[in-house]
Design a protein around this motif. Structure first.
Motif, PDB file in Angstrom:
ATOM      1  N   PHE A 147       0.795  -1.234   0.000  1.00  0.00           N
ATOM      2  CA  PHE A 147       0.000   0.000   0.000  1.00  0.00           C
ATOM      3  C   PHE A 147       0.827   1.283   0.000  1.00  0.00           C
ATOM      4  O   PHE A 147       0.323   2.320  -0.393  1.00  0.00           O
ATOM      5  CB  PHE A 147      -0.884   0.054   1.257  1.00  0.00           C
ATOM      6  CG  PHE A 147      -2.123  -0.807   1.184  1.00  0.00           C
ATOM      7  CD1 PHE A 147      -3.311  -0.295   0.677  1.00  0.00           C
ATOM      8  CD2 PHE A 147      -2.111  -2.110   1.641  1.00  0.00           C
ATOM      9  CE1 PHE A 147      -4.457  -1.072   0.621  1.00  0.00           C
ATOM     10  CE2 PHE A 147      -3.265  -2.896   1.594  1.00  0.00           C
ATOM     11  CZ  PHE A 147      -4.437  -2.374   1.081  1.00  0.00           C
ATOM     12  N   SER A 262      -7.098  -6.840   1.890  1.00  0.00           N
ATOM     13  CA  SER A 262      -8.129  -5.833   1.656  1.00  0.00           C
ATOM     14  C   SER A 262      -8.331  -5.549   0.167  1.00  0.00           C
ATOM     15  O   SER A 262      -8.515  -6.474  -0.612  1.00  0.00           O
ATOM     16  CB  SER A 262      -7.770  -4.578   2.441  1.00  0.00           C
ATOM     17  OG  SER A 262      -8.937  -3.865   2.707  1.00  0.00           O
ATOM     18  N   ARG A 263      -8.225  -4.277  -0.284  1.00  0.00           N
ATOM     19  CA  ARG A 263      -8.432  -4.022  -1.715  1.00  0.00           C
ATOM     20  C   ARG A 263      -7.389  -4.798  -2.538  1.00  0.00           C
ATOM     21  O   ARG A 263      -7.637  -5.196  -3.662  1.00  0.00           O
ATOM     22  CB  ARG A 263      -8.377  -2.525  -2.018  1.00  0.00           C
ATOM     23  CG  ARG A 263      -7.040  -1.863  -1.855  1.00  0.00           C
ATOM     24  CD  ARG A 263      -7.152  -0.356  -1.770  1.00  0.00           C
ATOM     25  NE  ARG A 263      -7.773   0.032  -0.517  1.00  0.00           N
ATOM     26  CZ  ARG A 263      -8.080   1.286  -0.178  1.00  0.00           C
ATOM     27  NH1 ARG A 263      -7.828   2.267  -1.014  1.00  0.00           N
ATOM     28  NH2 ARG A 263      -8.645   1.550   0.982  1.00  0.00           N
ATOM     29  N   LYS A 266      -8.616  -8.246  -3.045  1.00  0.00           N
ATOM     30  CA  LYS A 266      -9.538  -8.323  -4.177  1.00  0.00           C
ATOM     31  C   LYS A 266      -8.707  -8.509  -5.453  1.00  0.00           C
ATOM     32  O   LYS A 266      -9.015  -9.328  -6.319  1.00  0.00           O
ATOM     33  CB  LYS A 266     -10.383  -7.047  -4.298  1.00  0.00           C
ATOM     34  CG  LYS A 266     -11.116  -6.608  -3.008  1.00  0.00           C
ATOM     35  CD  LYS A 266     -11.922  -5.319  -3.235  1.00  0.00           C
ATOM     36  CE  LYS A 266     -12.068  -4.415  -2.018  1.00  0.00           C
ATOM     37  NZ  LYS A 266     -12.855  -4.847  -0.910  1.00  0.00           N
ATOM     38  N   GLU A 300     -20.028  -3.624   4.021  1.00  0.00           N
ATOM     39  CA  GLU A 300     -19.878  -2.825   2.796  1.00  0.00           C
ATOM     40  C   GLU A 300     -20.731  -3.399   1.662  1.00  0.00           C
ATOM     41  O   GLU A 300     -20.734  -4.608   1.432  1.00  0.00           O
ATOM     42  CB  GLU A 300     -18.403  -2.824   2.370  1.00  0.00           C
ATOM     43  CG  GLU A 300     -18.122  -1.900   1.205  1.00  0.00           C
ATOM     44  CD  GLU A 300     -16.621  -1.718   0.956  1.00  0.00           C
ATOM     45  OE1 GLU A 300     -15.854  -2.659   1.199  1.00  0.00           O
ATOM     46  OE2 GLU A 300     -16.234  -0.620   0.533  1.00  0.00           O
ATOM     47  N   ILE A 305     -19.252   0.724  -2.033  1.00  0.00           N
ATOM     48  CA  ILE A 305     -17.901   0.581  -2.611  1.00  0.00           C
ATOM     49  C   ILE A 305     -17.792   1.392  -3.915  1.00  0.00           C
ATOM     50  O   ILE A 305     -16.789   2.058  -4.160  1.00  0.00           O
ATOM     51  CB  ILE A 305     -17.530  -0.906  -2.794  1.00  0.00           C
ATOM     52  CG1 ILE A 305     -16.009  -1.074  -2.762  1.00  0.00           C
ATOM     53  CG2 ILE A 305     -18.075  -1.511  -4.074  1.00  0.00           C
ATOM     54  CD1 ILE A 305     -15.553  -2.512  -2.574  1.00  0.00           C
ATOM     55  N   PHE A 309     -15.283   4.453  -4.132  1.00  0.00           N
ATOM     56  CA  PHE A 309     -14.138   4.143  -5.016  1.00  0.00           C
ATOM     57  C   PHE A 309     -14.648   3.928  -6.443  1.00  0.00           C
ATOM     58  O   PHE A 309     -14.649   2.806  -6.951  1.00  0.00           O
ATOM     59  CB  PHE A 309     -13.416   2.874  -4.514  1.00  0.00           C
ATOM     60  CG  PHE A 309     -13.058   2.934  -3.053  1.00  0.00           C
ATOM     61  CD1 PHE A 309     -11.974   3.672  -2.623  1.00  0.00           C
ATOM     62  CD2 PHE A 309     -13.817   2.247  -2.105  1.00  0.00           C
ATOM     63  CE1 PHE A 309     -11.645   3.732  -1.270  1.00  0.00           C
ATOM     64  CE2 PHE A 309     -13.493   2.310  -0.751  1.00  0.00           C
ATOM     65  CZ  PHE A 309     -12.406   3.056  -0.334  1.00  0.00           C
ATOM     66  N   TRP A 312     -12.574   1.616  -8.975  1.00  0.00           N
ATOM     67  CA  TRP A 312     -12.058   0.264  -8.715  1.00  0.00           C
ATOM     68  C   TRP A 312     -12.570  -0.793  -9.702  1.00  0.00           C
ATOM     69  O   TRP A 312     -11.835  -1.675 -10.119  1.00  0.00           O
ATOM     70  CB  TRP A 312     -12.431  -0.185  -7.295  1.00  0.00           C
ATOM     71  CG  TRP A 312     -11.546   0.378  -6.235  1.00  0.00           C
ATOM     72  CD1 TRP A 312     -10.555   1.311  -6.410  1.00  0.00           C
ATOM     73  CD2 TRP A 312     -11.555   0.065  -4.845  1.00  0.00           C
ATOM     74  NE1 TRP A 312      -9.957   1.583  -5.205  1.00  0.00           N
ATOM     75  CE2 TRP A 312     -10.550   0.829  -4.222  1.00  0.00           C
ATOM     76  CE3 TRP A 312     -12.324  -0.793  -4.052  1.00  0.00           C
ATOM     77  CZ2 TRP A 312     -10.280   0.764  -2.852  1.00  0.00           C
ATOM     78  CZ3 TRP A 312     -12.066  -0.850  -2.692  1.00  0.00           C
ATOM     79  CH2 TRP A 312     -11.050  -0.086  -2.105  1.00  0.00           C
ATOM     80  N   TRP A 353     -17.076  -4.786   8.493  1.00  0.00           N
ATOM     81  CA  TRP A 353     -17.229  -4.088   7.208  1.00  0.00           C
ATOM     82  C   TRP A 353     -16.952  -5.051   6.049  1.00  0.00           C
ATOM     83  O   TRP A 353     -17.562  -4.982   4.994  1.00  0.00           O
ATOM     84  CB  TRP A 353     -16.276  -2.896   7.203  1.00  0.00           C
ATOM     85  CG  TRP A 353     -16.300  -1.983   6.023  1.00  0.00           C
ATOM     86  CD1 TRP A 353     -15.253  -1.704   5.189  1.00  0.00           C
ATOM     87  CD2 TRP A 353     -17.391  -1.168   5.549  1.00  0.00           C
ATOM     88  NE1 TRP A 353     -15.620  -0.783   4.234  1.00  0.00           N
ATOM     89  CE2 TRP A 353     -16.932  -0.447   4.433  1.00  0.00           C
ATOM     90  CE3 TRP A 353     -18.718  -1.006   5.960  1.00  0.00           C
ATOM     91  CZ2 TRP A 353     -17.738   0.437   3.712  1.00  0.00           C
ATOM     92  CZ3 TRP A 353     -19.531  -0.123   5.242  1.00  0.00           C
ATOM     93  CH2 TRP A 353     -19.036   0.584   4.139  1.00  0.00           C
ATOM     94  N   HIS A 403      -9.172  -5.506  11.074  1.00  0.00           N
ATOM     95  CA  HIS A 403      -8.797  -5.468   9.662  1.00  0.00           C
ATOM     96  C   HIS A 403      -7.287  -5.236   9.511  1.00  0.00           C
ATOM     97  O   HIS A 403      -6.808  -4.112   9.682  1.00  0.00           O
ATOM     98  CB  HIS A 403      -9.580  -4.323   9.020  1.00  0.00           C
ATOM     99  CG  HIS A 403      -9.475  -4.246   7.541  1.00  0.00           C
ATOM    100  ND1 HIS A 403     -10.022  -5.194   6.713  1.00  0.00           N
ATOM    101  CD2 HIS A 403      -8.893  -3.317   6.727  1.00  0.00           C
ATOM    102  CE1 HIS A 403      -9.793  -4.862   5.456  1.00  0.00           C
ATOM    103  NE2 HIS A 403      -9.101  -3.723   5.439  1.00  0.00           N
TER     104      HIS A 403
HETATM  105  C1  GTR Z   1     -12.021   0.204   2.592  1.00  0.00           C
HETATM  106  C2  GTR Z   1     -12.890  -0.417   1.554  1.00  0.00           C
HETATM  107  C3  GTR Z   1     -12.737  -1.895   1.593  1.00  0.00           C
HETATM  108  C4  GTR Z   1     -11.300  -2.322   1.702  1.00  0.00           C
HETATM  109  C5  GTR Z   1     -10.423  -1.371   2.488  1.00  0.00           C
HETATM  110  C6  GTR Z   1      -8.921  -1.497   2.290  1.00  0.00           C
HETATM  111  O1  GTR Z   1     -12.187   1.544   2.735  1.00  0.00           O
HETATM  112  O2  GTR Z   1     -14.208  -0.035   1.806  1.00  0.00           O
HETATM  113  O3  GTR Z   1     -13.369  -2.480   0.492  1.00  0.00           O
HETATM  114  O4  GTR Z   1     -10.742  -2.620   0.495  1.00  0.00           O
HETATM  115  O5  GTR Z   1     -10.710  -0.067   2.231  1.00  0.00           O
HETATM  116  O6  GTR Z   1      -8.429  -1.692   1.201  1.00  0.00           O
HETATM  117  O7  GTR Z   1      -8.239  -1.341   3.297  1.00  0.00           O
END
Ligand code: GTR
Length: 422
Positions: A147, A262-263, A266, A300, A305, A309, A312, A353, A403
């Motif tokens: 990230f 997280s993202r 995905k 979520e 979403i 975003f 995405w 979430w 998370h």
């Molecule tokens: C959040 C988003 C999630 C997740 C997260 C992340 O804000 O709503 O879908 O992907 O970010 O990437 O930490």
């Protein structure tokens, strides 16, 4: 004659303003329903069956899966959810920007490889940071995007700071809790990572930066409604990292684990679904648009979403805002696309979430495909107790806490990969 607002009418005016603002706020909450965090509020929903063709024909053998149902599902995710990734092999250039055979107190080899996406080495490029355990051949590698920049995953002072997007604002080593580099090397795995902002900066700029413009047709200024968004681009970048790893003599290209949090979880799932060279796929707290079922509408949602975003997914995915029932797929089918290769889905107890139960159910409803293809699959039917990994070809755990990707998670992923590699 000019009209002046008197003291009394000022009061009335303000009152009116308050009423107007309140009713506007009321309207917003009417359009955006309260977030559901309570299982008893989950309305009944119907999932598409991963093993029934769109024309209603059941899929009962492997050949029908590979020839008919899998391409059908893949195409639905391309056209309705993530958008289609441009086809065709890129003429990449790999330049070793740095190399050190005495990294991490002499335990590892560190390399930084600049991956150029065009032969003229102009335009966007990504820097792949690679640590490999020393004196080892055919190394299995954990590959994931980060990230905040490669320099944030470790205190190693030699790692370059990316010039892309926001990387420079983060401190060296500031995300090292999420990346147990030494622990990975000590277990005989390599680690490969790329800053996701090198591939596509994570904000809605109309796709002017990042890799999307490399693929525009003449006159095109942004992806079409069914073309890739940022998740698609990050997934594509993971495959380009794999292109490099296939050329590195120390690496076993058949033992690449693609993972993400997280993202970026995905993105890892979508990369693993599209690119069958990935041997194992890991999703850490990937939530909505990752492993969690959208149709449960827990935590979520598709609308939230897409509103938060907009870049995405593909534009067409917005048609399912507050309209999950009409989605022709759900996320169990994304996990099914990885079969029969091993996949690990992980949740965290307090990460509501991301809908932990929905992530488990994503794995559960993918299981029939893994069974059809002759694997052991998930092996359980209920959400396991906390901190209790389960499963064979589909692995799953729900960790206590929130998370994040923790050392506990990494250790489970390496246990899982070892079980399949040995
Ligand atoms: C959040 C988003 C999630 C997740 C997260 C992340 O804000 O709503 O879908 O992907 O970010 O990437 O930490």
């Amino acid at each position: 004659m000019k009209k002046y607002i008197t003291g009394k009418s000022w009061f009335e005016f303000l009152l009116l303003l308050v009423i107007v603002m309140k009713s506007a706020a009321g309207n917003t909450s009417a359009q955006q329903p309260e977030v559901i965090y309570d299982e008893s509020e989950v309305a009944p929903y119907t999932l598409p069956d991963a093993l029934v063709l769109d024309n209603g024909t059941p899929v009962t053998d492997e050949s029908a899966w590979w020839k008919e149902r899998r391409p059908e599902i893949l195409s639905l995710f391309e056209t309705q959810v993530y958008g289609k990734t441009p086809a065709g092999k890129r003429d990449l250039r790999f330049v070793i920007a740095s190399s050190d055979s005495n990294a991490l107190h002499g335990k590892a080899i560190r390399k930084e490889i600049t991956v150029y996406f065009t032969p003229d080495m102009e335009g966007p490029s990504m820097s792949l940071l690679l640590y490999l355990p020393k004196k080892q051949t055919a190394v299995p590698v954990m590959l994931g995007l980060n990230f905040k920049g490669n320099h944030t995953i470790t205190d190693d002072p030699k790692v370059a700071v990316s010039g892309s997007w926001e990387a420079a604002k983060y401190k060296r080593g500031e995300d090292s809790m999420s990346w147990p580099v030494m622990g990975i090397i000590d277990r005989g795995f390599g680690l490969a990572t790329v800053y996701y902002g090198d591939i596509d900066p994570d904000f809605d700029d109309g796709f002017r930066n990042g890799v999307h413009p490399l693929f525009y047709e003449r006159g095109q200024t942004k992806p079409g409604t069914g073309e890739w968004g940022s998740i698609g681009a990050w997934a594509w970048g993971l495959s380009r990292a794999l292109d490099y790893l296939e050329t590195d003599e120390a690496v076993d290209p058949e033992k690449i684990v693609v993972l993400g949090h997280s993202r970026l979880g995905k993105a890892a799932l979508w990369a693993g679904a599209q690119d069958q060279r990935f041997a194992v796929v890991v999703s850490n707290n990937s939530g909505c648009g990752g492993a969690a079922l959208s149709k449960r509408i827990f935590g979520e949602t598709v609308a939230s979403i897409n509103n938060n975003f907009p870049h995405w997914f593909c534009d067409r995915f917005k048609e399912y805002n507050n309209n999950e029932a009409s989605l022709p797929v759900d996320q169990h089918m994304l996990i099914a696309l990885i079969a029969p290769r091993p996949v690990y889905i992980a949740s965290a107890e307090d990460d509501l979430w991301a809908d932990p139960k929905g992530e488990f159910l994503g794995a559960f409803f993918a299981d029939p495909v893994f069974k059809l293809l002759g694997t052991a699959g998930l092996t359980v039917t209920e959400l396991p107790p906390l901190n209790t990994p389960v499963g064979k070809t589909i692995g799953y755990h729900i960790r206590s806490g929130g998370h994040a990707i923790t050392r506990y998670d990494w250790d489970r992923y390496m246990d899982f990969a070892e079980m399949h590699f040995h």
